[in-house]
Design a protein around this motif. Structure first.
Motif, PDB file in Angstrom:
ATOM      1  N   LEU A  68       7.724  -1.276   7.659  1.00 17.60           N
ATOM      2  CA  LEU A  68       6.706  -0.525   6.921  1.00 17.60           C
ATOM      3  C   LEU A  68       6.400   0.793   7.622  1.00 17.60           C
ATOM      4  O   LEU A  68       6.205   1.825   6.967  1.00 17.60           O
ATOM      5  CB  LEU A  68       5.432  -1.367   6.786  1.00 17.60           C
ATOM      6  N   ARG A  69       6.381   0.792   8.924  1.00 19.26           N
ATOM      7  CA  ARG A  69       6.177   2.043   9.670  1.00 19.26           C
ATOM      8  C   ARG A  69       7.315   3.024   9.376  1.00 19.26           C
ATOM      9  O   ARG A  69       7.081   4.218   9.132  1.00 19.26           O
ATOM     10  CB  ARG A  69       6.093   1.769  11.161  1.00 19.26           C
TER      11      ARG A  69
ATOM     12  N   TRP B 177       9.223   3.122   6.750  1.00 18.59           N
ATOM     13  CA  TRP B 177       9.081   3.608   5.372  1.00 18.59           C
ATOM     14  C   TRP B 177       7.949   4.638   5.276  1.00 18.59           C
ATOM     15  O   TRP B 177       8.066   5.617   4.527  1.00 18.59           O
ATOM     16  CB  TRP B 177       8.814   2.441   4.427  1.00 18.59           C
ATOM     17  N   ALA B 178       6.867   4.424   5.992  1.00 18.62           N
ATOM     18  CA  ALA B 178       5.765   5.393   5.954  1.00 18.62           C
ATOM     19  C   ALA B 178       6.237   6.750   6.461  1.00 18.62           C
ATOM     20  O   ALA B 178       5.869   7.798   5.894  1.00 18.62           O
ATOM     21  CB  ALA B 178       4.590   4.880   6.786  1.00 18.62           C
TER      22      ALA B 178
ATOM     23  N   THR C 294      -0.980  -0.115  -5.283  1.00 19.33           N
ATOM     24  CA  THR C 294      -0.959  -0.460  -3.865  1.00 19.33           C
ATOM     25  C   THR C 294      -1.752  -1.741  -3.630  1.00 19.33           C
ATOM     26  O   THR C 294      -2.794  -1.959  -4.254  1.00 19.33           O
ATOM     27  CB  THR C 294      -1.611   0.665  -3.045  1.00 19.33           C
TER      28      THR C 294
ATOM     29  N   GLU D  38       6.615  10.112   4.321  1.00 20.66           N
ATOM     30  CA  GLU D  38       5.957  11.335   4.776  1.00 20.66           C
ATOM     31  C   GLU D  38       6.887  12.527   4.571  1.00 20.66           C
ATOM     32  O   GLU D  38       6.455  13.611   4.179  1.00 20.66           O
ATOM     33  CB  GLU D  38       5.574  11.193   6.248  1.00 20.66           C
TER      34      GLU D  38
ATOM     35  N   ASN E  14       3.921   6.451  -0.845  1.00 21.38           N
ATOM     36  CA  ASN E  14       3.198   5.798   0.232  1.00 21.38           C
ATOM     37  C   ASN E  14       1.945   5.111  -0.304  1.00 21.38           C
ATOM     38  O   ASN E  14       1.511   5.359  -1.432  1.00 21.38           O
ATOM     39  CB  ASN E  14       2.823   6.804   1.313  1.00 21.38           C
ATOM     40  N   ARG E  15       1.352   4.279   0.524  1.00 21.66           N
ATOM     41  CA  ARG E  15       0.198   3.489   0.118  1.00 21.66           C
ATOM     42  C   ARG E  15      -0.931   4.385  -0.394  1.00 21.66           C
ATOM     43  O   ARG E  15      -1.250   5.408   0.188  1.00 21.66           O
ATOM     44  CB  ARG E  15      -0.298   2.635   1.282  1.00 21.66           C
TER      45      ARG E  15
ATOM     46  N   LEU F  99       3.755  -1.404  -1.395  1.00 25.63           N
ATOM     47  CA  LEU F  99       3.715  -0.017  -1.862  1.00 25.63           C
ATOM     48  C   LEU F  99       3.519   0.068  -3.374  1.00 25.63           C
ATOM     49  O   LEU F  99       3.868  -0.864  -4.101  1.00 25.63           O
ATOM     50  CB  LEU F  99       5.016   0.690  -1.475  1.00 25.63           C
TER      51      LEU F  99
ATOM     52  N   ARG G 282      -1.049   6.323  -2.863  1.00 19.81           N
ATOM     53  CA  ARG G 282      -0.669   7.621  -3.436  1.00 19.81           C
ATOM     54  C   ARG G 282      -0.100   7.437  -4.837  1.00 19.81           C
ATOM     55  O   ARG G 282       0.893   8.054  -5.226  1.00 19.81           O
ATOM     56  CB  ARG G 282       0.308   8.353  -2.526  1.00 19.81           C
TER      57      ARG G 282
ATOM     58  N   THR H 117      10.261  -2.739  -2.321  1.00 18.32           N
ATOM     59  CA  THR H 117       8.985  -2.026  -2.325  1.00 18.32           C
ATOM     60  C   THR H 117       7.798  -2.978  -2.402  1.00 18.32           C
ATOM     61  O   THR H 117       6.733  -2.704  -1.850  1.00 18.32           O
ATOM     62  CB  THR H 117       8.957  -1.027  -3.495  1.00 18.32           C
TER      63      THR H 117
END
Length: 470
Positions: A365-366, A368-369, A196, A373, A440-441, A418, A443, A413
């Motif tokens: 990015l939101r 993708w987050a 990340t 999730e 996710n970031r 990420l 992780r 990505t």
């Protein structure tokens, strides 16, 4: 009897030294002998440091004898890419104009590896300014793919991937701006971890200023022959420093790190040809994950094609502003050719267009987050094509455009900062196959756990094919 300690991974080498089953000198000499046997043919390493490495190995053995506390990489031979600083050595970035660019100090990740006890035995080759997916330059020469000299070993960390595949060290350092760890790892059948943005400090005193897109996308990370070694390397490399204000002291492990979770499988792509082996590897890995307890489901990440194109457009417009002129002047002919292809394919953005793209990137990015999730692990190819023939990016702007489309799993990505993990799955027609895992970031733990499940099921090791025998 002479032992082939070069065959061991980093964890095994460190344990052998710690338990006094082997000395650091024996392990280091074994790796240096392996380099001497294989590097002249492959040219994975641009420089080798036998004298310095053996002095460091003797110091490591003395520390063992004194009963000192030992770091997790105590006595383990590693290699460092030519585009970060190693004190007292030239940070060449694979161009002759920088041959006298002697580093005054180590980059933070290099210092962290030394602090952990690692022994630097050589420098990994790269293309000029690390701008190609082909590892060749007029200063250090071409790195060959150890499986097939007619195809790329990947880039820009192709020297790292070829070195690791052949046993020229247990951990190789690489960096990834748009796939430069993951693609070479896949091309050479090894493990590659894109971290990340903010996980591993990115800084070099020899060139401290980074353009905006580089700050947002470029990361440091390891290439190894096992997922376990990648986890260990991450632990070592991620030590913090104020020299990189983006560094985040995020945990490396969470309560649910090892728990199987939901996986999104993405294999549908209609913008360029898709090699059947890329899809087959992903589907096989999905089956392995399902057997390991993961919940597998077909799903497409949001705005995939858009965000892949955005990565390239952001980077190249940023380079138009700062970097392209220096590269033209100081790069080699292959670099100049591909740079002109890249620029010809990139629309010219004014300031407002660039700022609009940055705003759009944040919104994507939101999305993708939220997607990650729901699906904490995304499983997809590294590339939609097989390993490219050498110098394939020199043919024409049209072919370069096709290459960029093939690399969309890497670009999409990277632009979002990420983490991604490349894991080998086997061989098809003599060339490695593999998959990419994305999370996710911060992780990386999710990737490493899923990667180990795939690794265990695949039972693949590059050395079994490149260096068979006991």
């Amino acid at each position: 009897m002479k032992q082939d300690y070069w065959r061991l991974g980093a964890i095994e080498q460190a344990q052998a030294i710690r338990s006094r089953q082997a000395s650091a000198r024996e392990v280091t000499q074994s790796v240096l002998d392996r380099i001497a046997d294989t590097n002249p043919r492959l040219n994975a390493l641009t420089a080798v440091f036998p004298e310095q490495a053996l002095v460091a190995a003797d110091a490591a053995d003395a520390a063992v004898e004194r009963g000192e506390a030992l770091g997790p990489l105590h006595g383990v031979p590693v290699t460092i890419k030519v585009n970060v600083d190693v004190a007292g050595q030239a940070t060449t970035d694979a161009v002759a104009a920088l041959k006298d660019n002697i580093a005054r100090e180590d980059s933070p990740l290099v210092q962290s590896m030394r602090d952990a006890g690692a022994i630097i035995v050589g420098r990994n080759n790269a293309p000029a300014f690390s701008l190609r997916w082909f590892t060749d330059n007029s200063f250090h020469g071409r790195t060959l793919n150890p499986f097939d000299a007619g195809v790329t070993p990947g880039g820009s960390s192709g020297g790292a991937a070829a070195a690791i595949a052949m046993g020229m060290g247990a951990i190789a350092h690489g960096n990834d701006y748009g796939g430069s760890i993951r693609y070479p790892a896949w091309a050479c059948g090894v493990v590659g971890l894109r971290t990340t943005v903010g996980r591993v400090p990115s800084y070099k005193a020899s060139a401290p200023n980074r353009i905006i897109s580089n700050q947002q996308m470029s990361v440091q990370g390891p290439l190894t022959r096992s997922v376990a070694d990648a986890r260990l390397a991450l632990q070592v490399m991620s030590q913090g420093t104020p020299l990189d204000p983006q560094w985040v002291p995020a945990p490396l492990e969470y309560a649910d790190s090892a728990q199987p979770t939901r996986v999104a499988v993405f294999t549908r792509w209609d913008q360029s040809p898709v090699d059947p082996s890329a899809v087959a590897a992903v589907r096989q890995a999905a089956e392995w994950l399902a057997k390991a307890g993961y919940e597998v489901e077909e799903a497409e990440p949001p705005h995939f094609a858009e965000v892949a194109a955005m990565q390239f457009h952001l980077v190249m417009n940023d380079m138009r502003r700062a970097g392209a002129a220096f590269m033209r002047t100081n790069g080699d002919d292959a670099l100049r050719t591909v740079l002109e292809h890249y620029l010809a394919l990139t629309p010219v953005w004014d300031r407002d267009q660039y700022l609009e793209a940055l705003s759009r990137r944040f919104s994507i990015l939101r999305d993708w987050a939220l997607f990650l999730e729901r699906y904490p692990v995304l499983l997809l190819p590294n590339s939609w094509e097989r390993q490219f023939p050498i110098d394939d990016d020199q043919r024409s702007p049209e072919r370069t455009a096709q290459i960029l489309l093939a690399q969309s799993p890497l670009l999409s990505t990277a632009v979002l900062g990420l983490p991604g993990l490349s894991v080998p799955t086997g061989l098809v027609d003599g060339l490695p196959t593999g998959v990419q895992l994305v999370a996710n970031r911060f992780r990386e733990d999710r990737l490493l756990a899923a990667g180990e499940a795939i690794e265990q099921a695949a039972g693949f090791s590059a050395l079994d094919y490149l260096a068979p025998g006991a």
